[in-house]
Enzyme design. Structure first.
Site, PDB file in Angstrom:
ATOM      1  N   CYS A 125     119.975  49.001 -21.052  1.00  0.00           N
ATOM      2  CA  CYS A 125     120.813  48.667 -22.195  1.00  0.00           C
ATOM      3  C   CYS A 125     120.204  47.475 -22.923  1.00  0.00           C
ATOM      4  O   CYS A 125     119.838  46.479 -22.295  1.00  0.00           O
ATOM      5  CB  CYS A 125     122.226  48.337 -21.720  1.00  0.00           C
ATOM      6  SG  CYS A 125     123.350  47.874 -23.043  1.00  0.00           S
ATOM      7  N   VAL A 126     120.100  47.621 -24.233  1.00  0.00           N
ATOM      8  CA  VAL A 126     119.637  46.529 -25.085  1.00  0.00           C
ATOM      9  C   VAL A 126     120.748  46.254 -26.093  1.00  0.00           C
ATOM     10  O   VAL A 126     121.166  47.157 -26.818  1.00  0.00           O
ATOM     11  CB  VAL A 126     118.330  46.901 -25.818  1.00  0.00           C
ATOM     12  CG1 VAL A 126     117.825  45.716 -26.637  1.00  0.00           C
ATOM     13  CG2 VAL A 126     117.270  47.381 -24.836  1.00  0.00           C
ATOM     14  N   ILE A 127     121.236  45.015 -26.097  1.00  0.00           N
ATOM     15  CA  ILE A 127     122.310  44.629 -27.007  1.00  0.00           C
ATOM     16  C   ILE A 127     121.741  43.659 -28.046  1.00  0.00           C
ATOM     17  O   ILE A 127     121.035  42.707 -27.698  1.00  0.00           O
ATOM     18  CB  ILE A 127     123.485  43.985 -26.243  1.00  0.00           C
ATOM     19  CG1 ILE A 127     124.071  45.000 -25.241  1.00  0.00           C
ATOM     20  CG2 ILE A 127     124.555  43.491 -27.215  1.00  0.00           C
ATOM     21  CD1 ILE A 127     125.173  44.442 -24.353  1.00  0.00           C
ATOM     22  N   HIS A 179     113.976  40.058 -31.502  1.00  0.00           N
ATOM     23  CA  HIS A 179     113.520  40.616 -30.223  1.00  0.00           C
ATOM     24  C   HIS A 179     114.186  41.962 -29.944  1.00  0.00           C
ATOM     25  O   HIS A 179     113.572  42.849 -29.352  1.00  0.00           O
ATOM     26  CB  HIS A 179     113.816  39.627 -29.087  1.00  0.00           C
ATOM     27  CG  HIS A 179     113.262  40.039 -27.762  1.00  0.00           C
ATOM     28  ND1 HIS A 179     111.912  40.155 -27.533  1.00  0.00           N
ATOM     29  CD2 HIS A 179     113.875  40.358 -26.606  1.00  0.00           C
ATOM     30  CE1 HIS A 179     111.712  40.537 -26.279  1.00  0.00           C
ATOM     31  NE2 HIS A 179     112.893  40.667 -25.698  1.00  0.00           N
ATOM     32  N   TYR A 181     119.479  44.716 -16.509  1.00  0.00           N
ATOM     33  CA  TYR A 181     119.824  43.417 -17.083  1.00  0.00           C
ATOM     34  C   TYR A 181     121.346  43.276 -17.237  1.00  0.00           C
ATOM     35  O   TYR A 181     121.919  42.237 -16.921  1.00  0.00           O
ATOM     36  CB  TYR A 181     119.121  43.244 -18.428  1.00  0.00           C
ATOM     37  CG  TYR A 181     119.281  41.862 -19.008  1.00  0.00           C
ATOM     38  CD1 TYR A 181     118.471  40.817 -18.580  1.00  0.00           C
ATOM     39  CD2 TYR A 181     120.239  41.601 -19.985  1.00  0.00           C
ATOM     40  CE1 TYR A 181     118.608  39.541 -19.110  1.00  0.00           C
ATOM     41  CE2 TYR A 181     120.383  40.335 -20.511  1.00  0.00           C
ATOM     42  CZ  TYR A 181     119.578  39.311 -20.074  1.00  0.00           C
ATOM     43  OH  TYR A 181     119.725  38.048 -20.597  1.00  0.00           O
ATOM     44  N   GLU A 221     109.625  47.400 -19.672  1.00  0.00           N
ATOM     45  CA  GLU A 221     108.858  47.804 -18.493  1.00  0.00           C
ATOM     46  C   GLU A 221     109.140  49.239 -18.048  1.00  0.00           C
ATOM     47  O   GLU A 221     108.402  49.803 -17.240  1.00  0.00           O
ATOM     48  CB  GLU A 221     109.128  46.842 -17.326  1.00  0.00           C
ATOM     49  CG  GLU A 221     108.535  45.463 -17.508  1.00  0.00           C
ATOM     50  CD  GLU A 221     109.315  44.582 -18.489  1.00  0.00           C
ATOM     51  OE1 GLU A 221     108.669  43.776 -19.184  1.00  0.00           O
ATOM     52  OE2 GLU A 221     110.559  44.694 -18.563  1.00  0.00           O
ATOM     53  N   ASN A 263     115.720  59.858 -22.110  1.00  0.00           N
ATOM     54  CA  ASN A 263     115.860  58.466 -22.515  1.00  0.00           C
ATOM     55  C   ASN A 263     117.342  58.078 -22.535  1.00  0.00           C
ATOM     56  O   ASN A 263     118.082  58.475 -23.426  1.00  0.00           O
ATOM     57  CB  ASN A 263     115.228  58.244 -23.890  1.00  0.00           C
ATOM     58  CG  ASN A 263     115.265  56.786 -24.317  1.00  0.00           C
ATOM     59  OD1 ASN A 263     115.881  55.948 -23.676  1.00  0.00           O
ATOM     60  ND2 ASN A 263     114.601  56.492 -25.419  1.00  0.00           N
TER      61      ASN A 263
END
Length: 170
Positions: A83-85, A91, A28, A61, A115
């Protein structure tokens, strides 16, 4: 704030047989993902292992792809990258918690997983943790997966002397 390198006694594992690693990437944030992949693949190659890279739509996923691959393919270890920001909604917590728990559950089933899904507050933190010239978390995730695989292989060589054994005389 003082920055320091964490002490690590983990040495790069060596393998006596060919090792195949699946790197599952949620791209992403492409620049971040590319840096994580560069660190992971460098570490995997340095260990003498082979790798394959697949992309999935998002961090949620990643565990599903690893679970499917473990049932359908012949990989020895897995590296989860993405990466999740944090954003303006809850969410972020869902994605961070569920992807992490999914990987944990797969690991507890015996898969060797590293991970490397970053969970950060902002893009600057993500860049810091994915920088190939610094403590690249992609490389760290690959080292974790390979170390767990090495440990698993060493334990497979040991035999517990429990349970019913066939005497060979039937």
């Amino acid at each position: 704030m003082v920055k320091s390198e964490p002490a690590s006694d983990i040495k790069r594992p060596k393998f006596t047989k060919p090792v195949k690693v699946l790197v599952v990437v949620a791209p992403y944030y492409k620049e971040i993902a590319d840096d994580l992949v560069a660190g992971a693949t460098e570490e995997i190659s340095a260990s003498g292992a082979e790798f394959e890279i697949v992309n999935v739509p998002g961090a949620l996923e990643v565990p599903t792809a690893i679970g499917m691959a473990s049932r359908l393919c012949d990989f020895d270890a897995y590296v989860a990258l993405g990466c999740v920001i944090r954003g303006e909604t809850s969410h972020y917590e869902t994605v961070c918690n569920d992807s992490s728990k999914g990987l944990l559950m797969l690991g507890l089933q015996g898969l060797s997983i590293g991970n490397g899904i970053l969970t950060v507050e902002n893009i600057n933190q993500a860049k810091e943790r994915s920088d190939p010239k610094k403590l690249n978390k992609g490389a760290g995730a690959a080292l974790a997966a390979l170390s767990l695989l090495s440990l698993s292989l060493s334990w497979q060589e040991k035999s517990k002397d429990i349970g019913f054994k066939s005497s060979g005389n039937t």
